[in-house]
Structure formats: structure tokens, C-alpha cells
Design an enzyme around this catalytic site. Structure first.
Site, mmCIF file in Angstrom:
data_model
loop_
_atom_site.group_PDB
_atom_site.id
_atom_site.type_symbol
_atom_site.label_atom_id
_atom_site.label_comp_id
_atom_site.label_asym_id
_atom_site.label_seq_id
_atom_site.Cartn_x
_atom_site.Cartn_y
_atom_site.Cartn_z
ATOM 1 N N TYR A 1 -4.557 2.826 7.823
ATOM 2 C CA TYR A 1 -5.844 2.136 7.948
ATOM 3 C C TYR A 1 -6.617 2.693 9.134
ATOM 4 O O TYR A 1 -6.539 3.877 9.431
ATOM 5 C CB TYR A 1 -5.642 0.614 8.057
ATOM 6 N N SER B 1 0.795 -1.241 0.000
ATOM 7 C CA SER B 1 0.000 0.000 0.000
ATOM 8 C C SER B 1 0.818 1.276 0.000
ATOM 9 O O SER B 1 0.262 2.350 -0.231
ATOM 10 C CB SER B 1 -0.929 0.030 1.205
ATOM 11 N N TYR C 1 -3.514 -2.476 -10.267
ATOM 12 C CA TYR C 1 -3.425 -2.356 -8.804
ATOM 13 C C TYR C 1 -2.467 -3.402 -8.210
ATOM 14 O O TYR C 1 -1.583 -3.085 -7.425
ATOM 15 C CB TYR C 1 -4.831 -2.495 -8.206
ATOM 16 N N VAL D 1 1.075 -3.769 3.816
ATOM 17 C CA VAL D 1 1.043 -5.076 4.482
ATOM 18 C C VAL D 1 2.313 -5.907 4.227
ATOM 19 O O VAL D 1 2.466 -6.978 4.802
ATOM 20 C CB VAL D 1 -0.224 -5.904 4.139
ATOM 21 N N LYS E 1 0.473 3.456 -2.949
ATOM 22 C CA LYS E 1 -0.668 4.364 -3.147
ATOM 23 C C LYS E 1 -0.257 5.834 -3.026
ATOM 24 O O LYS E 1 -0.908 6.711 -3.581
ATOM 25 C CB LYS E 1 -1.779 4.009 -2.142
HETATM 26 N N1 GLU Z 1 -2.183 -5.400 -2.159
HETATM 27 C C1 GLU Z 1 -2.713 -5.371 -0.834
HETATM 28 C C2 GLU Z 1 -4.188 -5.609 -0.850
HETATM 29 O O1 GLU Z 1 -4.838 -5.133 -1.695
HETATM 30 C C3 GLU Z 1 -2.370 -4.052 -0.249
HETATM 31 C C4 GLU Z 1 -2.852 -3.930 1.143
HETATM 32 C C5 GLU Z 1 -2.018 -3.032 1.974
HETATM 33 O O2 GLU Z 1 -0.808 -2.989 1.907
HETATM 34 O O3 GLU Z 1 -2.663 -2.332 2.735
HETATM 35 O O4 GLU Z 1 -4.722 -6.291 -0.051
#
Ligand code: GLU
Length: 311
Positions: free
Chosen positions: A247, A68, A195, A265, A71
Site C-alpha cells: 500500500y 491481498s 474478488y 489485511v 493479488k
Molecule cells: N479484501 C480486502 C479488501 O478489499 C483486501 C484488502 C487487503 O488485504 O489489502 O478490502
């Protein structure tokens, strides 16, 4: 020119040494099979300042899956391309829910709470596609990484990407739901493809610190003087990282660390210290909110030891 700084190095060493009992705790992101195999005992940290001073600890040169954290880069690209138009399709409010929550998206009619939860990041990918092939889109994303990191070696880990694509059931549901609300314009498969590949970019802590240095200098890369993004956009990205970067534990992270940041993650966390530099940590054991357990503890200790705080 990146220089070593003895006092910075000593402070980083002492902060990291103080949390070593946390390394190996938590759980790895085993819902992505390729990430389930990562050694939970890894721990690395890197600091890079706007003057080019640098300090590293442990596994700072070992690549990890940025997940993530990617992003932040897609948000940078989207804001440079369409600016505030983005906010018609994604909000900039903390979610207070898990990163892949479906329930909130349904209640809010397919408009994701922010660009850092999965639904929001899927919309960013949809915008970046802009009628192009997934390959062309991914190559423009990688170009940004190469530019900001000043490093052409950064690549997608194809094994992680295919592992992620095979198990992306939840992300498929989010994208399908948003498609039904007309907030996804390309095919769901194209969006998922971009993604999952973007999340699977692999970098080490030192590369990550270098890449986001422009956010500590209001959008200007302080080592090359290249403008990456406007001052206003850089401030907005930092604000969103402060409020939404971790999060539903974003409030706790702000309380403990006091700096804008983004976690993934894969166990990486990067924080921006305005007018000072960037700190990146990596340790794959996650807490219940999906943030690196030892990484969060390390950042708390590093920020305190260096007295780096935006408040
Ligand atoms: N590729 C992971 C997912 O979509 C990213 C989640 C993350 O790092 O928060 O679940």
C-alpha cells in the site's frame, strides 16, 4: 523433498524471538466482520529455500485469510494469459495512497495505479472472468494455487467471503466507478464475487512460502522444475511487489526489509528472496497502513539475521 535445516531454524527462532513484544499490537481488520474475530496474539513464520530447506516458527501451520496476497496470484494468471496487454487497463506505479482510495482513481479516469491496490485487483478479476461464470473463474484461480503449492487442500473460506461481500461497499464504489469509465466489462456483482472469494482463500505460512517459491527462481518451481511463468514476467511481478506490495507504506517496507513482498489485511506478508527462497509471516495486528505490525518487524529481523537482501 523438503528438509529441515538446523542453522536456518536457529536463525529464524532468534529473529522471531527478538520481536515478540510487537505481537498483539495494532488492530485487526475489523471492517471485515469475520476477520474482527481473529486472535490478535497469533504469530507464525516460515522459510522455504530453493533447495527445499525449511524452517518454521510459532503458528506457521495455522490458516489465515490471505486477502491481498491473492493479488500476486491473480497477476500471475493475468500476465500468463494476456501479457503486456494488461498495462492498457492498469498501471504499474506505486499509488502513494491507501489500498482502497477512490480519489486517485477518479483523477486518473478509472485506470488504477497498480494491480495490487483494490481497484487494480478488481480489473484483474474482470480480465480473469473473460465471459465465464464466477464459479469457473474461481476454479481456475484455485487451480493455480493447487499447482504452485503442490497442495490440493487449499480452499476458499466461505464464511470470510460472505462477510466480505456483505460489507464490500467501498470496493463496489471502485468497481462501479471503473465501470462508468468502461474499464470493467462484466457486471460489478460478478467482479466483486470473484474478488471477495479470491481474497478469502485460506492458507498457512508454510503453504504460502511453497506457493510463491517460483518467484524466487525466475518463474520456475525449483522443487518440481515446472515452469509457472516466464522469466520476464516473474521479474516484473517481483518489481511490482517491491514498489507496490504494501500500500502507501511500500517505500518504508522496502527501506526496512529490502525485499519484494506482498501483504494482506489478514495479517500475512510474503517476501521473495531471488535465487534464495521465500519467507512468509502472519500476525493479525495491523499498523495504520494495513500491514501486519509484528509481521513487518519480524521480516526486518529475519532479513537482517540471514543477511538476505537484494541490494
Ligand atoms: N479484501 C480486502 C479488501 O478489499 C483486501 C484488502 C487487503 O488485504 O489489502 O478490502
Amino acid at each position: 523433498m523438503v528438509k529441515g535445516n538446523v542453522s536456518l531454524q536457529k536463525k529464524l527462532d532468534s529473529a522471531c524471538n527478538s520481536i515478540l513484544d510487537q505481537v498483539g499490537r495494532g488492530h485487526v481488520a475489523d471492517y471485515i466482520p469475520a476477520l474482527a474475530r481473529i486472535d490478535i496474539k497469533k504469530f507464525g513464520a516460515s522459510i522455504l529455500t530453493i533447495e527445499g530447506e525449511k524452517a518454521s516458527y510459532g503458528d506457521a501451520q495455522e490458516s489465515f485469510s490471505i486477502q491481498s496476497i491473492s493479488k500476486v496470484f491473480s497477476l500471475t494468471l493475468v500476465l500468463s494469459k494476456i501479457g503486456d496487454e494488461l498495462w492498457k487497463r492498469v498501471n504499474h506505479e506505486p499509488s502513494g495512497n491507501s489500498f482502497n482510495s477512490i480519489v486517485q482513481l477518479e483523477m486518473e479516469k478509472g485506470i488504477p495505479r497498480n494491480p495490487f491496490i483494490n481497484a487494480g485487483a478488481l480489473v484483474l478479476c474482470d480480465i480473469l472472468l473473460n465471459g465465464r461464470s464466477t464459479e469457473a473463474c474461481l476454479s481456475s484461480i484455485l487451480d493455480l494455487f493447487h499447482k504452485v503449492a503442490n497442495d490440493e487442500t487449499i480452499q476458499i473460506d466461505e464464511e470470510v467471503a460472505s462477510s466480505e461481500l456483505k460489507t464490500a461497499h467501498r470496493n463496489l464504489s471502485l468497481a462501479n466507478f471503473m465501470k462508468s469509465c468502461k474499464n470493467i466489462h462484466h457486471t460489478v456483482q460478478e467482479v466483486l464475487d470473484v474478488y471477495c472469494h479470491q481474497c478469502s482463500i485460506a492458507m498457512n505460512c508454510e503453504q504460502m512460502s511453497r506457493s510463491l517459491l517460483f518467484l524466487s527462481k525466475e518463474g520456475l518451481d525449483p522443487l518440481t522444475n515446472n515452469r509457472i511463468i516466464t522469466q520476464e514476467m516473474a521479474r516484473r511481478i517481483n518489481s511490482i511487489m517491491m514498489l507496490c506490495g504494501h500500500y502507501d507504506a511500500s517505500g518504508d517496507f522496502a527501506y526496512r526489509v529490502g525485499l519484494p513482498g506482498k501483504s494482506g489485511v489478514g495479517g500475512g506478508i510474503v517476501v521473495v528472496v531471488p535465487e534464495v527462497g521465500v519467507i512468509t509471516v502472519w500476525s493479525p495486528g495491523l499498523n495504520k497502513n494495513g500491514n501486519s505490525l509484528a509481521g513487518s518487524a519480524a521480516l526486518e529481523a529475519i532479513a537482517r539475521t540471514l543477511n538476505w537482501n537484494i541490494l
